[in-house]
Design a protein around this motif. Sequence first.
Motif, PDB file in Angstrom:
ATOM      1  N   GLY A  82     -11.406   5.257 -11.054  1.00 47.72           N
ATOM      2  CA  GLY A  82     -12.309   5.884 -10.094  1.00 47.72           C
ATOM      3  C   GLY A  82     -12.455   5.124  -8.791  1.00 47.72           C
ATOM      4  O   GLY A  82     -12.647   5.711  -7.729  1.00 47.72           O
ATOM      5  N   GLY A  83     -12.311   3.803  -8.830  1.00 49.97           N
ATOM      6  CA  GLY A  83     -12.465   3.000  -7.623  1.00 49.97           C
ATOM      7  C   GLY A  83     -11.169   2.713  -6.884  1.00 49.97           C
ATOM      8  O   GLY A  83     -11.189   2.160  -5.787  1.00 49.97           O
ATOM      9  N   THR A  84     -10.036   3.110  -7.453  1.00 43.63           N
ATOM     10  CA  THR A  84      -8.737   2.805  -6.844  1.00 43.63           C
ATOM     11  C   THR A  84      -8.643   3.249  -5.388  1.00 43.63           C
ATOM     12  O   THR A  84      -8.237   2.465  -4.530  1.00 43.63           O
ATOM     13  CB  THR A  84      -7.589   3.414  -7.672  1.00 43.63           C
ATOM     14  OG1 THR A  84      -7.671   2.949  -9.014  1.00 43.63           O
ATOM     15  CG2 THR A  84      -6.237   3.059  -7.086  1.00 43.63           C
ATOM     16  N   PRO A  85      -9.017   4.500  -5.062  1.00 42.95           N
ATOM     17  CA  PRO A  85      -8.862   4.940  -3.667  1.00 42.95           C
ATOM     18  C   PRO A  85      -9.878   4.337  -2.705  1.00 42.95           C
ATOM     19  O   PRO A  85      -9.753   4.501  -1.493  1.00 42.95           O
ATOM     20  CB  PRO A  85      -9.012   6.461  -3.734  1.00 42.95           C
ATOM     21  CG  PRO A  85      -9.722   6.728  -4.998  1.00 42.95           C
ATOM     22  CD  PRO A  85      -9.432   5.590  -5.919  1.00 42.95           C
ATOM     23  N   CYS A  86     -10.847   3.608  -3.219  1.00 40.43           N
ATOM     24  CA  CYS A  86     -11.869   2.999  -2.363  1.00 40.43           C
ATOM     25  C   CYS A  86     -11.358   1.735  -1.688  1.00 40.43           C
ATOM     26  O   CYS A  86     -12.002   1.220  -0.773  1.00 40.43           O
ATOM     27  CB  CYS A  86     -13.130   2.717  -3.173  1.00 40.43           C
ATOM     28  SG  CYS A  86     -13.825   4.214  -3.910  1.00 40.43           S
ATOM     29  N   VAL A  87     -10.223   1.233  -2.142  1.00 42.51           N
ATOM     30  CA  VAL A  87      -9.553   0.120  -1.475  1.00 42.51           C
ATOM     31  C   VAL A  87      -8.617   0.778  -0.462  1.00 42.51           C
ATOM     32  O   VAL A  87      -7.660   1.448  -0.859  1.00 42.51           O
ATOM     33  CB  VAL A  87      -8.772  -0.751  -2.485  1.00 42.51           C
ATOM     34  CG1 VAL A  87      -8.007  -1.850  -1.774  1.00 42.51           C
ATOM     35  CG2 VAL A  87      -9.714  -1.318  -3.536  1.00 42.51           C
ATOM     36  N   PRO A  88      -8.916   0.635   0.834  1.00 45.69           N
ATOM     37  CA  PRO A  88      -8.173   1.401   1.842  1.00 45.69           C
ATOM     38  C   PRO A  88      -6.649   1.320   1.722  1.00 45.69           C
ATOM     39  O   PRO A  88      -5.973   2.335   1.844  1.00 45.69           O
ATOM     40  CB  PRO A  88      -8.660   0.811   3.165  1.00 45.69           C
ATOM     41  CG  PRO A  88     -10.037   0.308   2.857  1.00 45.69           C
ATOM     42  CD  PRO A  88      -9.963  -0.190   1.437  1.00 45.69           C
ATOM     43  N   GLN A  89      -6.112   0.133   1.463  1.00 43.58           N
ATOM     44  CA  GLN A  89      -4.652   0.044   1.375  1.00 43.58           C
ATOM     45  C   GLN A  89      -4.114   0.829   0.183  1.00 43.58           C
ATOM     46  O   GLN A  89      -2.980   1.323   0.228  1.00 43.58           O
ATOM     47  CB  GLN A  89      -4.151  -1.407   1.357  1.00 43.58           C
ATOM     48  CG  GLN A  89      -4.432  -2.177   0.092  1.00 43.58           C
ATOM     49  CD  GLN A  89      -5.673  -3.051   0.188  1.00 43.58           C
ATOM     50  OE1 GLN A  89      -6.535  -2.856   1.031  1.00 43.58           O
ATOM     51  NE2 GLN A  89      -5.764  -4.023  -0.681  1.00 43.58           N
ATOM     52  N   ASN A  90      -4.916   0.981  -0.883  1.00 41.09           N
ATOM     53  CA  ASN A  90      -4.469   1.761  -2.036  1.00 41.09           C
ATOM     54  C   ASN A  90      -4.323   3.234  -1.670  1.00 41.09           C
ATOM     55  O   ASN A  90      -3.327   3.872  -2.017  1.00 41.09           O
ATOM     56  CB  ASN A  90      -5.448   1.622  -3.209  1.00 41.09           C
ATOM     57  CG  ASN A  90      -5.380   0.270  -3.873  1.00 41.09           C
ATOM     58  OD1 ASN A  90      -4.468  -0.522  -3.625  1.00 41.09           O
ATOM     59  ND2 ASN A  90      -6.352  -0.010  -4.710  1.00 41.09           N
TER      60      ASN A  90
END
Length: 174
Positions: A82-90
């Motif tokens: 769930g938090g993966t896309p919250c890291v901008p580079q991800n």
Amino acid sequence: MDAIPRPIFLIGLPGAGKTTLGRAVSRRLGIPFIDLDEAIVADAGMSVPEIFAAEGEAGFRQRESRILSALCHERAIIACGGGTPCVPQNMQLMRRAGTTVWLCAPLQLLAQRIASQPGQRPMFCNTDIDSKLAELYDKRRQHYAKADVQFDASRLDSLPQIESSVSQFITQVL
């Protein structure tokens, strides 16, 4: 294996059905399914809670980004945390490498799904599920909204619903 030319990344809140829908679509298309959290656990030799305890969220996110980068060349359905896309580079990496799909469902339904699996989601142990989901949604929706496609994942609670959703997913996303 020619069913998809690039990876499809499923993103969304806990309980949205990333694993349920991802596994069903991969079976239907005969392509691999990869759960990013499972790949991280296999690489680390520790559970997600153990990684967080030993390395903190920063250490977990570093592992997550590294493994995500390695998976970007796979023609597979990839269920992200769930938090993966919250890291901008991800999110940038996923959008360049493949198609990102935000699985959406009403928060009340997500809370019901999470409550029906007690103890399986450590983030929701000893907390008010509704409040925690609302907090996560407020923090994450801006990141999820960058997805290439939004998909209604509210009908994944029975085999007929899953089959119908798989057909809709294939039509809408592929």
